[in-house]
Design a protein around this motif. Sequence first.
Motif, mmCIF file in Angstrom:
data_model
loop_
_atom_site.group_PDB
_atom_site.id
_atom_site.type_symbol
_atom_site.label_atom_id
_atom_site.label_comp_id
_atom_site.label_asym_id
_atom_site.label_seq_id
_atom_site.Cartn_x
_atom_site.Cartn_y
_atom_site.Cartn_z
ATOM 1 N N GLY A 38 0.792 -1.228 0.000
ATOM 2 C CA GLY A 38 0.000 0.000 0.000
ATOM 3 C C GLY A 38 0.820 1.272 0.000
ATOM 4 N N SER A 40 4.053 1.758 1.924
ATOM 5 C CA SER A 40 5.040 1.996 2.991
ATOM 6 C C SER A 40 6.454 2.093 2.405
ATOM 7 C CB SER A 40 4.989 0.892 4.057
ATOM 8 O OG SER A 40 5.433 -0.337 3.540
ATOM 9 N N GLY A 95 4.835 -9.935 4.657
ATOM 10 C CA GLY A 95 4.401 -11.275 4.269
ATOM 11 C C GLY A 95 3.319 -11.247 3.209
ATOM 12 N N SER A 96 2.455 -10.245 3.263
ATOM 13 C CA SER A 96 1.347 -10.206 2.298
ATOM 14 C C SER A 96 1.860 -10.039 0.868
ATOM 15 C CB SER A 96 0.387 -9.062 2.640
ATOM 16 O OG SER A 96 -0.267 -9.361 3.855
ATOM 17 N N LYS A 160 -10.086 -17.580 3.425
ATOM 18 C CA LYS A 160 -8.642 -17.330 3.493
ATOM 19 C C LYS A 160 -7.965 -18.700 3.488
ATOM 20 C CE LYS A 160 -5.068 -14.765 5.878
ATOM 21 N NZ LYS A 160 -4.501 -14.228 7.089
HETATM 22 O O1 NZQ Z 1 1.141 -2.451 2.369
HETATM 23 P P1 NZQ Z 1 2.208 -1.563 2.910
HETATM 24 O O2 NZQ Z 1 1.989 -0.136 2.621
HETATM 25 O O3 NZQ Z 1 3.578 -2.031 2.550
HETATM 26 O O4 NZQ Z 1 2.075 -1.607 4.524
HETATM 27 C C1 NZQ Z 1 2.186 -2.792 5.278
HETATM 28 C C2 NZQ Z 1 0.844 -3.300 5.789
HETATM 29 O O5 NZQ Z 1 -0.076 -2.257 5.934
HETATM 30 C C3 NZQ Z 1 2.900 -2.444 6.566
HETATM 31 N N1 NZQ Z 1 4.354 -2.512 6.464
HETATM 32 C C4 NZQ Z 1 5.120 -3.534 6.004
HETATM 33 N N2 NZQ Z 1 6.424 -3.231 6.138
HETATM 34 C C5 NZQ Z 1 6.480 -1.971 6.660
HETATM 35 C C6 NZQ Z 1 5.167 -1.518 6.876
HETATM 36 N N3 NZQ Z 1 4.891 -0.301 7.402
HETATM 37 C C7 NZQ Z 1 5.942 0.475 7.720
HETATM 38 N N4 NZQ Z 1 7.214 0.079 7.580
HETATM 39 C C8 NZQ Z 1 7.545 -1.136 7.066
HETATM 40 N N5 NZQ Z 1 8.809 -1.518 6.971
HETATM 41 O O6 NZQ Z 1 2.459 -3.430 7.507
HETATM 42 C C9 NZQ Z 1 1.132 -3.818 7.188
HETATM 43 C C10 NZQ Z 1 1.007 -5.312 7.293
HETATM 44 O O7 NZQ Z 1 1.788 -5.945 6.312
HETATM 45 P P2 NZQ Z 1 1.591 -7.472 5.965
HETATM 46 O O8 NZQ Z 1 2.529 -7.835 4.877
HETATM 47 O O9 NZQ Z 1 0.150 -7.759 5.750
HETATM 48 O O10 NZQ Z 1 1.986 -8.191 7.344
HETATM 49 P P3 NZQ Z 1 2.631 -9.577 7.644
HETATM 50 O O11 NZQ Z 1 4.057 -9.606 7.253
HETATM 51 O O12 NZQ Z 1 2.289 -9.838 9.047
HETATM 52 O O13 NZQ Z 1 1.873 -10.601 6.672
HETATM 53 C C11 NZQ Z 1 0.617 -11.120 6.999
HETATM 54 C C12 NZQ Z 1 0.153 -12.082 5.929
HETATM 55 O O14 NZQ Z 1 1.020 -13.233 5.839
HETATM 56 C C13 NZQ Z 1 0.267 -14.423 6.006
HETATM 57 C C14 NZQ Z 1 -0.874 -13.971 6.877
HETATM 58 O O15 NZQ Z 1 -1.954 -14.872 6.867
HETATM 59 C C15 NZQ Z 1 -1.227 -12.629 6.269
HETATM 60 O O16 NZQ Z 1 -2.025 -12.782 5.120
HETATM 61 N N6 NZQ Z 1 1.112 -15.506 6.532
HETATM 62 C C16 NZQ Z 1 2.018 -16.048 5.701
HETATM 63 C C17 NZQ Z 1 2.785 -17.127 6.074
HETATM 64 C C18 NZQ Z 1 3.782 -17.737 5.190
HETATM 65 N N7 NZQ Z 1 3.893 -17.291 3.950
HETATM 66 O O17 NZQ Z 1 4.473 -18.672 5.584
HETATM 67 C C19 NZQ Z 1 2.643 -17.754 7.390
HETATM 68 C C20 NZQ Z 1 1.911 -16.926 8.364
HETATM 69 O O18 NZQ Z 1 1.399 -17.796 9.359
HETATM 70 C C21 NZQ Z 1 0.814 -16.116 7.815
HETATM 71 O O19 NZQ Z 1 -0.362 -16.877 7.658
#
Ligand code: NZQ
Length: 386
Positions: A38, A40, A95-96, A160
């Motif tokens: 988004g 960041s 991770g997303s 999901k």
């Molecule tokens: O989208 P942007 O603008 O980049 O902002 C993100 C998002 O709003 C922000 N962010 C990321 N890095 C940043 C930052 N903000 C400021 N500075 C930074 N350096 O943080 C927010 C959340 O990001 P997201 O990627 O969604 O978080 P996370 O890394 O916790 O990922 C969650 C996703 O990963 C899945 C989850 O289910 C969820 O969908 N998972 C993936 C796994 C895997 N691949 O093995 C295992 C996990 O159990 C999990 O299920």
Amino acid sequence: MYNFEYKNPVKIIFGKGQIAKLRGELPQNQKILLLYGGGSIFRNGVYDQVKSALEGFPMLEFGGIEANPTYETCMKAVEVVRQEKVGFILAVGGGSVLDAAKFIAAAAMFEGSDPWDILTGKYSQPIAKAIPIGTVLTLPATGSEMNGNSVISRKSTTEKLAFSSPVVMPRFSVLDPECIFSLPDRQVANGVADAFVHVMEQYLTFPVNAPLQDRLAEGILLTLIEEGPKILAFRNDYEAAANFMWSATMALNGLIGQGVPQDWATHGIGHELTAFHGIDHGRTLAIVLPGVMKSMRAQKEAKILQYGERIWGIASGTIPERIDQAIARTVDFFESLGIPTRLPDYEVGSETIDRICQRFEVRKSRLGEHGDIDFRVVRAILEDRL
Ligand code: NZQ
Ligand code: ZN
């Protein structure tokens, strides 16, 4: 210990200033798709670092991957990948974004009829190929940078679902701890909780005489307990950021789970809370895990006692008292990070429990290391969190 085969080919490039090394890792003659979330990465300087490392490379961009990436958005990226004949995907984000890259990479080369089948499991053959991906991680939490997992949400059906394949493991991942200085408290807390629960899913089961895996798991838990609060208190603590980042990677790169039973019930139930209510992934785990520990206390007794003693120093009292204390300390830890652990804290009530249990009943799900967590046990776990 059980038999196992383990291969993890992901090259990790770790440390300050390492984004510049992207140049040496990317293919010269392929179109590269830079995938991000988004925005960041524009605010914290990561985008500029990536762009300057990639100067001269044929490149296009696709932004707007949501937290809990959606199938709908990913399929738009798949169209771009196919039309533009993209040869490499560089995922820059949390991770997303990384999970989205994996799904896009597999969907763009999918040989079945509907790419959603990759996630439902309807496509029963192993995924044959995917566009190669590399990552620059900006949020330590999921371990996605060093595994083959991806979790995708579908808006139209409020589902999901996850898939896993060695063909989507990144070729490399750049882990620069300075990238996390810009994280808000909430994402740091989510990341610590997520990594913590990844370890618990592979550790808090039953003993199979695997002392090395146990101690590796305990080492990660203790490091997260030490380092998490330091980063929350002072975001630019490089050493703490580095230790947190590596702990989160080690929590889910497959190593600690080899040769031991695994649970994953907390994740399975947590995904439903995100699917229905959009609750952050890490938070869903902090809600559900204490319920799993309570409902499965008999099956997990030996490991809960070991966890209580080695992680929280709980060495006296009756067995039920020690288990209660271990659960209470776990809840306190999540709450100390600023994560509420009860469903009403998120305005979730018994209606959602009914919907989730119905889903598990229809799917005939049996979660947990013994496969004995059916929809009735899920109800007990969630009702405990009201
Ligand atoms: O989208 P942007 O603008 O980049 O902002 C993100 C998002 O709003 C922000 N962010 C990321 N890095 C940043 C930052 N903000 C400021 N500075 C930074 N350096 O943080 C927010 C959340 O990001 P997201 O990627 O969604 O978080 P996370 O890394 O916790 O990922 C969650 C996703 O990963 C899945 C989850 O289910 C969820 O969908 N998972 C993936 C796994 C895997 N691949 O093995 C295992 C996990 O159990 C999990 O299920
Ligand atoms: Zn997780």
